[in-house]
Design an enzyme around this catalytic site. Structure first.
Site, PDB file in Angstrom:
ATOM      1  N   ASN A  29      17.673  -4.057   0.299  1.00 31.06           N
ATOM      2  CA  ASN A  29      18.630  -3.292   1.096  1.00 31.06           C
ATOM      3  C   ASN A  29      19.771  -4.250   1.434  1.00 31.06           C
ATOM      4  O   ASN A  29      19.770  -5.405   0.991  1.00 31.06           O
ATOM      5  CB  ASN A  29      17.962  -2.659   2.336  1.00 31.06           C
ATOM      6  CG  ASN A  29      17.400  -3.699   3.303  1.00 31.06           C
ATOM      7  OD1 ASN A  29      17.800  -4.877   3.284  1.00 31.06           O
ATOM      8  ND2 ASN A  29      16.459  -3.288   4.133  1.00 31.06           N
ATOM      9  N   GLU A  37       5.093  -9.399   1.519  1.00 37.42           N
ATOM     10  CA  GLU A  37       4.229  -9.526   2.701  1.00 37.42           C
ATOM     11  C   GLU A  37       2.938 -10.276   2.393  1.00 37.42           C
ATOM     12  O   GLU A  37       2.036 -10.324   3.228  1.00 37.42           O
ATOM     13  CB  GLU A  37       3.915  -8.140   3.295  1.00 37.42           C
ATOM     14  CG  GLU A  37       5.059  -7.605   4.132  1.00 37.42           C
ATOM     15  CD  GLU A  37       4.796  -6.252   4.741  1.00 37.42           C
ATOM     16  OE1 GLU A  37       5.543  -5.874   5.643  1.00 37.42           O
ATOM     17  OE2 GLU A  37       3.848  -5.551   4.305  1.00 37.42           O
ATOM     18  N   ALA A  67       0.834  -1.204   0.000  1.00 35.15           N
ATOM     19  CA  ALA A  67       0.000   0.000   0.000  1.00 35.15           C
ATOM     20  C   ALA A  67       0.871   1.258   0.000  1.00 35.15           C
ATOM     21  O   ALA A  67       0.552   2.244  -0.676  1.00 35.15           O
ATOM     22  CB  ALA A  67      -0.927  -0.005   1.211  1.00 35.15           C
ATOM     23  N   ASN A  68       1.964   1.235   0.751  1.00 32.60           N
ATOM     24  CA  ASN A  68       2.852   2.411   0.763  1.00 32.60           C
ATOM     25  C   ASN A  68       3.406   2.671  -0.632  1.00 32.60           C
ATOM     26  O   ASN A  68       3.530   3.821  -1.073  1.00 32.60           O
ATOM     27  CB  ASN A  68       4.018   2.198   1.732  1.00 32.60           C
ATOM     28  CG  ASN A  68       3.567   2.046   3.176  1.00 32.60           C
ATOM     29  OD1 ASN A  68       2.448   2.424   3.523  1.00 32.60           O
ATOM     30  ND2 ASN A  68       4.418   1.480   4.011  1.00 32.60           N
ATOM     31  N   ALA A 107       8.925   3.299   5.790  1.00 34.36           N
ATOM     32  CA  ALA A 107       8.443   3.509   4.417  1.00 34.36           C
ATOM     33  C   ALA A 107       9.426   4.240   3.506  1.00 34.36           C
ATOM     34  O   ALA A 107       9.085   4.550   2.362  1.00 34.36           O
ATOM     35  CB  ALA A 107       7.071   4.200   4.368  1.00 34.36           C
ATOM     36  N   ALA A 108      10.643   4.487   3.987  1.00 42.08           N
ATOM     37  CA  ALA A 108      11.634   5.118   3.099  1.00 42.08           C
ATOM     38  C   ALA A 108      11.942   4.165   1.941  1.00 42.08           C
ATOM     39  O   ALA A 108      12.029   4.588   0.780  1.00 42.08           O
ATOM     40  CB  ALA A 108      12.905   5.450   3.871  1.00 42.08           C
ATOM     41  N   GLY A 109      12.093   2.886   2.246  1.00 41.16           N
ATOM     42  CA  GLY A 109      12.363   1.893   1.193  1.00 41.16           C
ATOM     43  C   GLY A 109      11.194   1.774   0.228  1.00 41.16           C
ATOM     44  O   GLY A 109      11.388   1.632  -0.988  1.00 41.16           O
ATOM     45  N   ASP A 110       9.985   1.845   0.760  1.00 46.20           N
ATOM     46  CA  ASP A 110       8.793   1.765  -0.107  1.00 46.20           C
ATOM     47  C   ASP A 110       8.725   2.979  -1.035  1.00 46.20           C
ATOM     48  O   ASP A 110       8.386   2.861  -2.226  1.00 46.20           O
ATOM     49  CB  ASP A 110       7.519   1.702   0.750  1.00 46.20           C
ATOM     50  CG  ASP A 110       7.510   0.491   1.668  1.00 46.20           C
ATOM     51  OD1 ASP A 110       8.079  -0.541   1.278  1.00 46.20           O
ATOM     52  OD2 ASP A 110       6.948   0.592   2.774  1.00 46.20           O
TER      53      ASP A 110
HETATM   54  O1  RIB Z   1       7.920  -0.648   4.968  1.00 47.83           O
HETATM   55  C1  RIB Z   1       7.137  -0.126   6.010  1.00 47.83           C
HETATM   56  C2  RIB Z   1       5.930  -0.987   6.206  1.00 47.83           C
HETATM   57  O2  RIB Z   1       6.324  -2.274   6.625  1.00 47.83           O
HETATM   58  C3  RIB Z   1       4.992  -0.514   7.270  1.00 47.83           C
HETATM   59  O3  RIB Z   1       4.043   0.394   6.784  1.00 47.83           O
HETATM   60  C4  RIB Z   1       4.404  -1.802   7.820  1.00 47.83           C
HETATM   61  O4  RIB Z   1       3.054  -1.948   7.596  1.00 47.83           O
HETATM   62  C5  RIB Z   1       5.213  -2.915   7.173  1.00 47.83           C
HETATM   63  O5  RIB Z   1       4.531  -3.483   6.128  1.00 47.83           O
END
Ligand code: RIB
Length: 304
Positions: A185, A140, A42-43, A248-251
């Site tokens: 990473n 995930e 989602a991110n 969420a920096a990686g996302d």
């Molecule tokens: O990458 C950050 C995310 O990892 C979080 O938002 C958490 O939900 C996990 O999925």
């Protein structure tokens, strides 16, 4: 404009601030907490939309308030959520995120509805896979589904970007040849390659022997290392900034990479753009609330 499809997880994050990470057996008092929309998939979808790309998300939430809130957050950012499944037999995924004074985090995911994203769901939504140009996945949701999605996407000749997070215990070698860009990473690279963390060149060689295409290793504050199929490697320096929360920096990085490539940027341009987007995300708390929009990014980095 090229379309991005993100297949992955949605979580309601409980983000807890502490001075120091608790050790095993230790109890610490938090300095604050918040329930915030997250989930790696989602991110990434949120960030693609915030950065200006047309994006659809495939995934699953429960028929509960957290599911409503997650879909509201994504829809608000501009993500097409029309095919996200709502299941009454399982609760929306959650994540407990502990963030220390340095902005480092430790995350425990309660998989919930993400665990029922199965091959049948992918089959049911093949039209979405067919209609997109770039497919982005993370780990995930069940590994069987990840494998199936990558195979189907490649059979349709899509550009496949894989963010191998969380670091998997099992990642079949057959996948490497189907992935256009792998974005680990350092920890994920070491686990995938079965080598000690720190030996980045050794890890890259091991994955390239397995047939990996381009690999982009994120190095935190040090930026990212691009390695192309022909063995060329180049470090793109990170951007100095004040780190508040790395969640969420990686996302954000993965999504920004996909967005810039979807706009026709080169790999180098895409990584530079991704470094900038991630550097803004770490200055703010939480997952989705930390992700910059394209105009915020432009205001901070007028050259983009
Ligand atoms: O990458 C950050 C995310 O990892 C979080 O938002 C958490 O939900 C996990 O999925």
């Amino acid at each position: 404009m090229k379309k991005i499809l993100v297949v992955g997880s949605l979580n309601m994050d409980i983000s807890v601030q502490v001075d120091e990470m608790p050790c095993a057996g230790e109890t610490v008092l938090s300095k604050g907490h918040a329930f915030l929309p997250g989930g790696k998939g989602a991110n990434q979808a949120f960030a693609c939309a915030a950065l200006g790309a047309p994006v659809m998300m495939l995934g699953c939430v429960g028929r509960d308030d957290y599911g409503d809130a997650l879909i509201k957050s994504l829809t608000g950012a501009g993500v097409d959520c029309s095919l996200i499944a709502r299941r009454a037999d399982t609760a929306t995924g959650m994540a407990l995120i502990t963030v220390n004074e340095k902005g480092e985090n430790a995350i425990t995911v309660i998989q919930g509805a993400n665990g029922v994203v199965d091959k049948q769901y992918i089959d049911d939504n093949m039209d979405a896979l067919t209609a997109c140009d770039i497919v982005v996945v993370q780990l995930e949701i069940p590994m069987d589904t990840v494998i199936y999605t990558i195979q189907k996407a490649k059979a349709l000749n899509k550009t496949v970007i894989v963010d191998p997070a969380p670091a998997p215990d099992y990642f079949p070698d057959i996948l490497y040849g189907l992935i256009d860009i792998l974005k680990p990473n350092e920890h994920e690279l070491a686990k995938l390659a079965g080598i000690a963390q720190g030996d980045i060149r050794g890890g890259l060689r091991a994955l390239q022997k397995k047939g990996a295409g381009a690999i982009i290793v994120t190095l935190g504050a040090d930026g990212a290392l691009i390695c192309t199929e022909d063995g060329m490697c180049e470090t793109i320096a990170g951007i100095e900034t004040e780190v508040v929360d790395t969640t969420a920096a990686g996302d954000t990085f993965t999504a920004a990479l996909a967005v810039m490539l979807s706009e026709g940027g080169t790999m180098r341009e895409a990584v530079r753009f991704a470094n900038k987007a991630a550097s803004m995300a770490v200055t703010r708390r939480g997952a989705q609330p930390s992700i910059p929009t394209r105009s915020e990014l432009r205001a901070a980095f007028p050259e983009i």
